[in-house]
Design an enzyme around this catalytic site. Structure first.
Site, PDB file in Angstrom:
ATOM      1  N   THR B 116     131.187  87.410  35.711  1.00 33.64           N
ATOM      2  CA  THR B 116     132.104  86.429  36.287  1.00 33.64           C
ATOM      3  C   THR B 116     132.401  85.281  35.350  1.00 33.64           C
ATOM      4  O   THR B 116     133.509  84.762  35.312  1.00 33.64           O
ATOM      5  CB  THR B 116     131.494  85.873  37.585  1.00 33.64           C
ATOM      6  N   THR B 192     125.814  87.638  36.950  1.00 27.05           N
ATOM      7  CA  THR B 192     124.619  87.099  37.603  1.00 27.05           C
ATOM      8  C   THR B 192     123.802  88.161  38.337  1.00 27.05           C
ATOM      9  O   THR B 192     122.605  87.984  38.532  1.00 27.05           O
ATOM     10  CB  THR B 192     124.992  85.987  38.603  1.00 27.05           C
ATOM     11  N   ASP B 193     124.424  89.272  38.749  1.00 26.67           N
ATOM     12  CA  ASP B 193     123.725  90.229  39.614  1.00 26.67           C
ATOM     13  C   ASP B 193     122.385  90.679  39.043  1.00 26.67           C
ATOM     14  O   ASP B 193     121.388  90.747  39.755  1.00 26.67           O
ATOM     15  CB  ASP B 193     124.606  91.464  39.860  1.00 26.67           C
ATOM     16  N   LYS B 271     117.576  85.938  41.507  1.00 28.02           N
ATOM     17  CA  LYS B 271     118.797  85.563  42.227  1.00 28.02           C
ATOM     18  C   LYS B 271     118.486  85.646  43.715  1.00 28.02           C
ATOM     19  O   LYS B 271     118.206  86.731  44.232  1.00 28.02           O
ATOM     20  CB  LYS B 271     119.940  86.503  41.844  1.00 28.02           C
TER      21      LYS B 271
END
Lengths: 457, 457
Positions: B116, B192-193, B271
């Site tokens: 992203t 980020t995942d 996360k």
């Protein structure tokens, strides 16, 4: 009025010899030299065991086993304590409720299924008992007798890591039977490891619930007087006896101190710590209520789904066994999905990343699973937040392959729900539809920003 | 001194025509009617794109694309702003650092891998660009040019859910090359995942690390000026350029506001939310540092494992592919373990319940796995706390079957570690021993009570 109500045998004889009355501060000296001091409490007599119950300065009641060698002295009378307290002395003045007439106490059934809570209440011996009957719980925590007219049943003795859908079904049956018999609340004593799974199984199985069900356990296998077992049990019985809501809850310590317990909605709670007393926490939801066991007070935090007595008991028992929970990790091989398809699984809950993703190389296997009418549901390993598969290309590919987005459901709750849904739907399409419906509060349609915990930094 | 340092072409012409100087408050009116107002910032010229950089009142810099139809007016001169501020007016007075001489800025390499953060910086068009080069990042967030002499390289463009061990290895190689070339800090822009997985892969692969590595990403795919991408990128460049520690970190928003970012130790971060800007949180550890990007300040929160320049770069790249992460759930069939054994897996990380348990019916399959020299490691799905397999019978049975307790390691970190360990140990016994050693801060030997978050109730 009786001076030592509820006491019989040697316990009564010792107390009468010492001239002790309920409310007095007494000292108990054991043959082996151990000394206990606290306020003499009345006894809720379910058994004739030689036990004297005192309230310690920390607010806990303990049961002290006595024999003919025990010495008891009155340290201070109830009158002296009250006089000093009135004059401002920092005395401990326990609330000595009169035992309510039997017919006024709600009837609560405690169903024992195993776990730590059934292995640690024997304060007087210091021994960790491996398997204690639910009746022993009542024996060891006399306060629950003031809150409810307690019955107890040992249904099974299973370490909770060994729980499985067939046991869920047996617990559903036992609870249903007790509700049909007129109990006004049910406590299920259960190991903590998989308590949230079992509790949410009950939340799906009871489509109509007229009374509260409180799952309770103990986090610490310890012989300390401040064990969380009795605090939690008193809180759970209070919820079962008096809570205004008729939901399946997990009732456990709310913080490390002994101020309050929390009643969590079964479908939104998770064990978040290996050992802390406040391990159970609601995720993506606030708890249902704060429970103050020593003050006998329940404070609602969330709006109940249904209130006591609103619904007729409807039991839909039965859970599909061929359901898997699969956590995704980088590089995960698609042969793991293929294997589940080939082995005849009927449902797969994926614990994907972020908004609900897995590696694109799994999409073909997932599509094949859906073509075989396996219900595939997406949840997130972040636990907090909500799956949204429309934001990125991977999510849209998975939706196109037929994956059902799991909204803000916990992966564990989605797993239990899918197991229940597959046993109670007549078609693949109906099962997929039910997975998206909010059946037992497992979906919270609105998150406020304060639902996220405050992290230490 | 130059009045509009760094500006060239049409941007420079427009500014000179308006009589604008760096530090003045200017208004930019676009042909389509959009208006931007803020303090004119100097430009760190990496490209000749027609962009004017202004600092908005919220503290963010944005780059506004201009053309011959753009109109620029000076709203207030720098002198007037400073005069008013001195008289107590609530004016925005940005810290206008002089650009330091080139030779004084640390050299930082930004390596782009996708995600992203590489798809959302184009404030001026409002468009979500699917793949942006690392050079574009520098273009869009000019402030990083004041902090470091930035170089950029697009290594790959992978959505992070598609990351896998072969990409980890390529990233290790690229980072190693940059360190060998003398860069004083490395930023890895990553989706980020699975960022925490990749970051901990690097933490294990660099057994000696002389400079900081900062993984950074963006949580929101949005075109809002307050996107977290630039805040996080500035913070990550600051960590790479100036942090005193030489560790692999994840640098992301610390709270929902724009006060500080956190630098988390790669092996302890997870996360924890699908969409919040402060989704990344340290588990069983405090973060390494708080990072205040606008104040150019790094505040240590934990003791670093190693400091900048203490160690020589030692790269041990390579990750075993045949490793699985298996989350336990009630009733899980042992055939799933058997399948992994039969498929030649070399390592299995179990995500068990509570202190490290699984259903007893799995013990035989697990024993068979160990007999096949598959390293089986136990972690807990509670995430918080520490595995302790000596407390209950199930844990002891699993230890007897040869399961390696994972201490307080995150399941995801244990998975990455096992993948690394199996590629770098010469025997089954050595692999098991390494899994219990604290190689990269993945084990925190001491937990304080305040490590557990504060939950909302």
């Amino acid at each position: 009025m009786e001076t030592v109500p509820g006491y019989t045998g040697i316990a009564r004889a010792l107390l009468e010899r010492a001239g002790a009355r309920v409310g007095d501060r007494i000292r108990i000296v054991q043959r082996d030299g151990r000394v206990f001091e606290g306020i003499l409490m009345p006894r809720y007599a379910l058994s004739a065991k030689p036990i004297i119950v005192i309230k310690l300065d920390n607010g806990y009641n303990i049961g002290v086993r006595v024999d003919e060698h025990t010495e008891i002295t009155v340290v201070k009378t109830r009158e002296a304590i009250l006089r000093e307290a009135a004059a401002g002395a920092p005395a401990v003045v326990p609330l000595l409720e009169e035992q309510p007439p039997l017919e006024k106490r709600p009837r609560v059934m405690i169903i024992g299924t195993g776990g730590t809570i059934a292995s640690k209440i024997e304060y007087e011996t210091g021994a960790v008992k491996p398997a204690m009957s639910a009746r022993d719980l009542v024996e060891a925590v006399p306060e629950i007798g003031f809150i409810a007219e307690v019955s107890a049943e040992v249904l099974m003795n299973i370490l909770s890591e060994n729980m499985r859908p067939e046991y869920w079904e047996r617990i559903v049956d036992a609870v249903a039977k007790s509700i049909a018999e007129g109990f006004e609340g049910i406590v299920v004593a259960h190991g903590t490891d998989t308590m949230a799974y079992t509790a949410s199984a009950l939340a799906f199985a009871f489509r109509g619930l007229p009374v509260p069900i409180a799952f309770v356990g103990a986090q610490r296998s310890s012989d300390r007087p401040s064990s969380d077992a009795s605090f939690n049990l008193i809180s759970a019985v209070l919820v079962a006896a008096r809570a205004p809501f008729a939901e399946v809850t997990v009732v456990m310590h709310g913080e490390t101190g002994d101020t309050y317990a929390l009643a969590h909605r079964a479908t939104k709670v998770r064990k978040m710590h290996t050992s802390r007393r406040d391990a159970f926490q609601s995720i993506n939801a606030r708890p249902l209520a704060r429970v103050y066991p020593f003050e006998r007070r329940i404070e609602l935090v969330s709006e109940p789904l249904q209130r006591r007595g609103e619904q007729e008991l409807r039991v839909m028992n039965g859970f599909e066994r061929k359901v898997a929970l699969v956590k995704y990790y980088p590089g995960m091989d698609s042969e793991i999905i293929d294997f589940l398809v080939d082995r005849g699984y009927r449902g797969i809950v994926l614990e994907g990343t972020g908004l609900g993703h897995v590696g694109e190389w799994l999409v073909d296997s997932i599509r094949r699973a859906v073509e075989n009418e396996i219900v595939v549901v997406m949840t997130s390993q972040t636990l907090f937040g909500r799956v949204n598969m429309n934001v990125y290309a991977t999510g849209r590919k998975l939706l196109a392959a037929g994956v059902v987005p799991g909204d803000d459901m916990l992966p564990e709750t989605a797993f239990v729900k899918l197991s229940w849904v597959l046993a109670h739907s007549s078609s693949f399409e109906e099962a997929k539809r039910l997975m998206r419906e909010n059946l037992a509060g497992e979906i919270n349609p609105r998150h406020t920003v304060d639902l996220y915990p405050r992290w230490p930094h």
